[in-house]
Design an enzyme around this catalytic site. Structure first.
Site, PDB file in Angstrom:
ATOM      1  N   ASN A 176       3.036  53.127  10.309  1.00 32.52           N
ATOM      2  CA  ASN A 176       4.437  53.526  10.394  1.00 32.52           C
ATOM      3  C   ASN A 176       5.262  53.063   9.204  1.00 32.52           C
ATOM      4  O   ASN A 176       6.477  53.051   9.273  1.00 32.52           O
ATOM      5  CB  ASN A 176       5.054  53.006  11.682  1.00 32.52           C
ATOM      6  CG  ASN A 176       4.223  53.387  12.884  1.00 32.52           C
ATOM      7  OD1 ASN A 176       3.713  52.536  13.590  1.00 32.52           O
ATOM      8  ND2 ASN A 176       4.031  54.677  13.065  1.00 32.52           N
ATOM      9  N   VAL A 236      10.359  51.989   6.288  1.00 31.29           N
ATOM     10  CA  VAL A 236       9.895  51.864   7.667  1.00 31.29           C
ATOM     11  C   VAL A 236      10.261  53.123   8.433  1.00 31.29           C
ATOM     12  O   VAL A 236      11.371  53.632   8.314  1.00 31.29           O
ATOM     13  CB  VAL A 236      10.552  50.645   8.341  1.00 31.29           C
ATOM     14  CG1 VAL A 236      10.104  50.536   9.773  1.00 31.29           C
ATOM     15  CG2 VAL A 236      10.219  49.389   7.585  1.00 31.29           C
ATOM     16  N   CYS A 237       9.303  53.631   9.212  1.00 33.59           N
ATOM     17  CA  CYS A 237       9.569  54.846   9.987  1.00 33.59           C
ATOM     18  C   CYS A 237       9.480  54.507  11.459  1.00 33.59           C
ATOM     19  O   CYS A 237       8.413  54.555  12.056  1.00 33.59           O
ATOM     20  CB  CYS A 237       8.537  55.918   9.626  1.00 33.59           C
ATOM     21  SG  CYS A 237       8.648  57.397  10.611  1.00 33.59           S
ATOM     22  N   ILE A 238      10.613  54.105  12.056  1.00 30.62           N
ATOM     23  CA  ILE A 238      10.646  53.945  13.510  1.00 30.62           C
ATOM     24  C   ILE A 238      11.870  54.663  14.031  1.00 30.62           C
ATOM     25  O   ILE A 238      12.865  54.823  13.334  1.00 30.62           O
ATOM     26  CB  ILE A 238      10.640  52.466  13.974  1.00 30.62           C
ATOM     27  CG1 ILE A 238      11.660  51.655  13.200  1.00 30.62           C
ATOM     28  CG2 ILE A 238       9.272  51.867  13.842  1.00 30.62           C
ATOM     29  CD1 ILE A 238      11.799  50.250  13.738  1.00 30.62           C
TER      30      ILE A 238
END
Lengths: 586, 167
Positions: free
Chosen positions: B81, B88-90
């Site tokens: 992720n 950051v990919c959340i």
């Protein structure tokens, strides 16, 4: 370090070129002529000039901005590349005028432009830093003054040159500086707003609104300028390709500002009309911290239908983006009609629905989305006031369920109608609504009227169906009473069961409209009455095996009628049971 | 009075300094600019990132908290992720409306209720339990799914590197 060495190198080269010229010609004027005639020397001089501009830029930047921040520098680089490309495109339009002076003027324009960008970024930075020194204010003010006066001067110059000498490249400059002037004005307004906010003791809630309107007005002026420029350029020269990118961005920004203003207005309107101010008791009871800004709520707070409380200003800026509650994401636009009842979060169980709806929608609750969540006030449910059904729809009319998402119907006792939009639930209490509110709820648009008519049609259909059912039922009762003593001919009584019974189980095979179904039992009834003379035995045979399936009954016709009296009892019992079932399922 | 975004960031900074959550340190890089923060996150115990101290940068928009900040690890990371450049990919960092991967429900997206602390805690749990459906780093997602041993080895290497231990 590298830039320093480049500057030094260029300086040495220039000095060499000048020294060489002076060494050869010995006098000032001939050496100048010599330099201008020799291409390599001129190249060196141009490079030197460029580096001079660059160094001046650095010095000015140091004076007005001090150290540039990373983001400012990135913005500057990014925009510069676009600006350089566009300038090169502009050169192609004015290639006849192309000369060193022309290039110099364009360089000056780029130079000033970059300062406008930096000033813009710097003023935006005011909102981000807790420490704004006096130096900052002096720098920004003097820079804005300088840039503004320069812009004005160049606009005037371009205007006079165009008036006296006719259209030339000065048109482009005049226009570019006009755009820059709007930028300066925009920055100045922003700076003023930020300074007022910084110096005030309490947070200034309306600043965001003022900023929004500034953006809108400036955007409009810019769009008008661009359009005027493109129109003039097309008439005099050719399509100004170099102006298209900035024009596109200007239009886009204007559009965004416009929609922002609309959204903001709507948010403010909703805020003022729909949501009650939180009372001091409620503020005491709750956490008392606005979750958006993390500050205490003392005044100017609003309560949403979901019971969450926020600062009015915080809520307004959030509603500009999204129409949901920040905490629980309740869509606040779903229920804009009523705000004085209890919130949905604490809603008691839904009142039971009118019974006649149930067979259709056993699988789901079709009213879920139509019932305003805050319209519960412990009243007994209305006895199906479907006539007002349309009144509930403040949004679009209900979507007729398509075949795919039709709820599984368990026991439709009459031919099923494929398109049956769920009749919406009427509000339970009209007393709390004013006349205007009622009118607004009802709506007078075409969709609403159509929805109302559709609703009435559905009711008619349901009533028709009920009539059919009643008729079938009475026929059955009639037959069950008639049959034993009369003993009609063999066929009709089984017929009743054969034609009707399958229709209870798989209605789609049956006729599709209630009208046809209405005919079916009436045709059966006359058939039943003349059957009195047929021998009793053959009739009884059809009920020979009580436990067999209904399909099996027709095959039992040929069986020997032996125990008449016993079967008679069983048959009656079965009919009774059947009656009970019908009543239950009804 | 300063702007509301600035005031909220100062409040959050104060909160994080007074009651720091375990394994997380965060604050503005320079107190003259509260819109750029640096955070240090320790790898959650019992995972392949255990023991590591991962620096990250948080950049806040001018309209914070209405829009989410952006977070980027400034050290090398290998995680399903996290993009290879450290972003950051959340879902908590995505504003409702834009959905880069097209699967998140708006319930888990950004809203002003969220905070720096919640973001960092989500990142810690993301380190512990990668979501291999959102392939910010497809290679890492594939390796995490199919060759867990190799993934753990790479993670350990990264942990050592963040601690300055020669691998």
């Amino acid at each position: 370090m590298r830039s320093l060495s480049i500057s030094l190198l260029s300086l040495t080269l220039t000095l060499l070129v000048i020294a060489n010229a002076y060494y050869q010609k010995k006098q000032f004027y001939p050496s100048v002529v010599y330099i201008t005639k020799s291409n390599p020397s001129m190249a060196v001089i141009y490079i030197q000039a460029f580096i001079c501009v660059w160094i001046t830029g650095k010095i000015m930047r140091k004076i007005f901005f001090g150290q540039l921040r990373t983001t400012e520098f990135e913005h500057l680089m990014e925009r510069s590349w676009y600006a350089v490309t566009e300038t090169c495109l502009a050169f192609t339009v004015f290639r006849d005028d192309f000369n060193p002076k022309f290039v110099a003027v364009f360089t000056l324009l780029l130079f000033l432009k970059s300062f406008h960008w930096l000033a813009e970024d710097r003023v935006d930075y005011m909102e981000r830093s807790p420490v704004i020194s006096w130096l900052f204010h002096i720098r920004v003010l003097s820079l804005l003054l300088l840039l503004g006066s320069l812009d004005l001067h160049f606009i005037q110059h371009a205007y006079q040159s165009t008036v006296s000498k006719g259209a030339s490249v000065q048109l482009v400059f005049g226009f570019e500086y006009a755009i820059l002037l709007t930028v300066v004005i925009n920055i100045a307004i922003k700076y003023g707003l930020h300074s007022v906010d910084l110096n005030s003791e309490t947070p200034w809630d309306n600043k965001a609104v003022f900023l929004l309107y500034t953006e809108l007005v400036m955007g409009l002026i810019k769009v008008i300028l661009y359009f005027a420029f493109v129109a003039i350029m097309v008439r005099i020269y050719t399509l100004p390709l170099f102006a298209f990118r900035p024009m596109y961005y200007t239009i886009r920004n204007f559009k965004k500002a416009f929609s922002d203003v609309i959204l903001s207005r709507r948010a403010i309107h909703n805020m003022n009309t729909l949501y009650p101010d939180a009372t001091p008791e409620e503020l005491q009871a709750a956490d008392n911290v606005c979750i958006i800004c993390r500050e205490e709520m003392t005044t100017a707070s609003k309560k949403l239908p979901c019971n969450h409380i926020f600062h009015t200003a915080c809520l307004r800026s959030w509603f500009q983006r999204q129409q949901t509650c920040p905490t629980c994401r309740l869509n606040i636009l779903r229920n804009p009609t009523n705000n004085n009842t209890r919130p949905a979060a604490a809603a008691p169980p839904r009142p039971p629905q009118p019974p006649f709806m149930n067979p259709f929608f056993a699988g789901q609750n079709p009213f879920q989305m139509f019932q305003p969540p805050n319209m519960d006030n412990h009243q007994p449910p209305p006895q199906a006031r479907p006539a007002e059904g349309g009144a509930d729809q403040t949004g679009p009319p209900p979507q007729p369920p398509t075949g795919a998402n039709l709820p599984p119907f368990v026991f439709p006792p009459f031919p099923f109608v494929p398109f049956l939009p769920p009749p919406p639930m009427p509000p339970q209490n009209f007393a709390s609504l004013s006349t205007e509110e009622l009118q607004r709820m009802e709506g007078n648009e075409r969709e609403n009227v159509e929805a109302r008519i559709q609703c009435l049609r559905n009711i008619q259909m349901l009533l028709d169906a009920a009539v059919v059912m009643m008729q079938q039922y009475s026929t059955t009762v009639l037959l069950s009473n008639q049959v034993p003593p009369m003993a009609p001919n063999a066929t009709p009584p089984p017929n009743v069961f054969q034609t009707n019974n399958p229709s209870w189980n798989n209605p789609p095979n049956q006729s599709d409209t209630p009208k046809v179904a209405k005919v079916a039992p009436t045709t059966n009834a006359p058939q039943a009455s003349p059957s009195t003379e047929t021998p009793e035995s053959s009739v009884e045979s059809s009920f020979d095996k009580p436990t067999t399936s209904k399909e099996g009954m027709s095959q039992d016709l040929s069986q020997d009628p032996s125990q008449v009296s016993q079967e008679e009892v069983i048959r009656r019992r079965r009919l009774q049971k059947f009656e009970q079932q019908t009543v239950e399922t009804e | 009075m300063a702007g509301s975004a600035l005031r909220r960031l100062m409040a959050e900074y104060k909160q994080l300094t007074l009651n720091p959550p375990e394994g997380i340190i965060a604050g503005p890089i320079n107190e003259e600019n509260f819109f750029e923060w640096e955070a240090l996150i320790t790898g959650p115990e019992g995972t392949c990132f255990e023991g590591g101290v991962f620096p990250a940068k948080l950049v806040f928009p001018a309209d914070y908290p209405l829009s989410p900040p952006k977070m980027q690890f400034t050290c090398e990371m290998f995680h399903p992720n996290i993009y290879s450049d450290g972003r950051v990919c959340i879902s908590i960092l995505h504003a409702p409306g834009d959905d880069p991967m097209g699967y998140e429900s708006s319930a888990e997206r950004w809203s002003p209720v969220q905070s720096v602390e919640k973001i960092l805690l989500s990142v810690v749990s993301m380190l512990a339990e990668p979501n291999d459906e959102s392939g910010a780093n497809v290679d890492a997602a594939k390796m995490w799914r199919e060759h867990r041993d190799e993934f753990n080895r790479i993670a350990e290497k990264i942990v050592r590197r963040t601690l300055g231990i020669p691998t």
